[in-house]
Design an enzyme around this catalytic site. Structure first.
Site, short mmCIF file in Angstrom:
data_model
loop_
_atom_site.label_atom_id
_atom_site.label_comp_id
_atom_site.label_asym_id
_atom_site.label_seq_id
_atom_site.Cartn_x
_atom_site.Cartn_y
_atom_site.Cartn_z
N PRO A 108 0.83 -1.21 0.00
CA PRO A 108 0.00 0.00 0.00
C PRO A 108 0.87 1.26 0.00
O PRO A 108 1.75 1.41 0.84
CB PRO A 108 -0.79 -0.12 1.30
CG PRO A 108 -0.76 -1.56 1.65
CD PRO A 108 0.56 -2.07 1.14
N GLU A 109 0.65 2.12 -0.99
CA GLU A 109 1.35 3.40 -1.05
C GLU A 109 0.38 4.48 -0.59
O GLU A 109 -0.73 4.18 -0.13
CB GLU A 109 1.84 3.65 -2.49
CG GLU A 109 2.76 2.54 -3.01
CD GLU A 109 3.28 2.79 -4.43
OE1 GLU A 109 3.40 3.96 -4.83
OE2 GLU A 109 3.57 1.81 -5.13
#
Ligand SMILES: [Zn+2]
Length: 275
Positions: free
Chosen positions: A2-3
């Protein structure tokens, strides 16, 4: 992993669904997810705690509990996710920590590879927490101006893609969005950071904001295993131009997208559009 857009998506859902909810009980199946707290201490401090608000710094999610007295800090690393729903509806295949809420719903931290981390910090100490203190500016913060980006790039002889991934320089971009951002502004990922002109930096700044906002609108990118709080996939993978498109034609010029290695990680680019 997850960014920024994926963590932002989860944060917005938590604001809508969990804000004001009280934790009734906590189960810790995998203690190593907790930085250095014992499961007993973790449970004791969270039992009865109320989710007051949520914020984000780069890829870190901050759950502010009890009017900010306590912060639960979550870093999802490679495969972490939060799922929320009725106990029977949530996938428990990789549940590492479970929070039972006062509406009889469950908030689960799932993590296939068990590399994510959760920490509890006193609210007044959060700004001094080492992992947050060392972060660079968040691209969605008001401080993130073209001039600030120019100063960051000017101070480095490293390649621009490497710099974009360095969380101590800019917090929130990972491998997917760094490749997409550099394609969007037509900058070659191996270009030296300090060699970029003010015009190129202006374009890079615009592309960072454009791609991140587009990804948030799309509720993140599920090219790997990312799902949101409801277990739903994001849609940014449908909009990407280069990431994992090696050998396929560039949508802009028809040249084949290629893949190079930078710091043992794959970078995707169009050799004609990115100079
Ligand atoms: Zn092209």
């Amino acid at each position: 992993m997850p960014e920024l857009p994926e963590v932002e998506t989860i944060l917005r859902q938590l604001e809508r669904l969990i804000k004001g909810r009280k934790i009734k009980e906590v189960q810790v199946a995998v203690p190593r997810i907790l930085y250095h707290l014992s499961p007993a201490d973790f449970k004791k401090r969270l039992r009865g705690a109320v989710f007051t608000s949520f914020s984000r710094r780069g890829k870190f999610l901050l759950c502010h509990m009890n009017e900010g007295e306590l912060v639960m800090l979550i870093h999802f690393r490679m495969t972490g996710s939060l799922l929320y729903g009725t106990p029977s509806a949530i996938s428990k295949a990789h549940t590492r920590i479970s929070f039972w809420l006062d509406n009889d719903k469950l908030l689960c931290y799932n993590d296939m590879r068990k590399l994510g981390k959760i920490e509890l910090i006193k609210g007044e100490l959060v700004d001094n927490f080492h992992e947050l203190k060392s972060l660079g500016p968040d691209p969605l913060s008001p401080d993130f101006s073209p001039q600030l980006l120019y100063n960051i790039l000017q101070g480095s002889r490293r390649q621009v893609k490497e710099l974009l991934l360095d969380q101590h320089k800019i917090a929130g971009l990972g491998n997917i969005y760094a490749s997409e951002v550099l394609f969007d502004c037509g900058i070659h990922p191996q270009k030296k950071a300090h060699s970029l002109s003010p015009e190129e930096v202006g374009g890079l700044h615009r592309s960072i904001l454009k791609i991140l906002h587009l990804a948030i609108e799309s509720r993140g990118c599920s090219i790997a295993n990312y799902v949101d709080l409801a277990g739903e996939s994001g849609a940014f993978q449908e909009l990407r131009n280069v990431y994992q498109r090696e050998g396929e034609p560039c949508y802009r010029c028809g040249e084949l997208i290629c893949r190079i290695k930078q710091q043992q990680r794959s970078t995707y680019l169009c050799p004609r559009c990115q100079q």
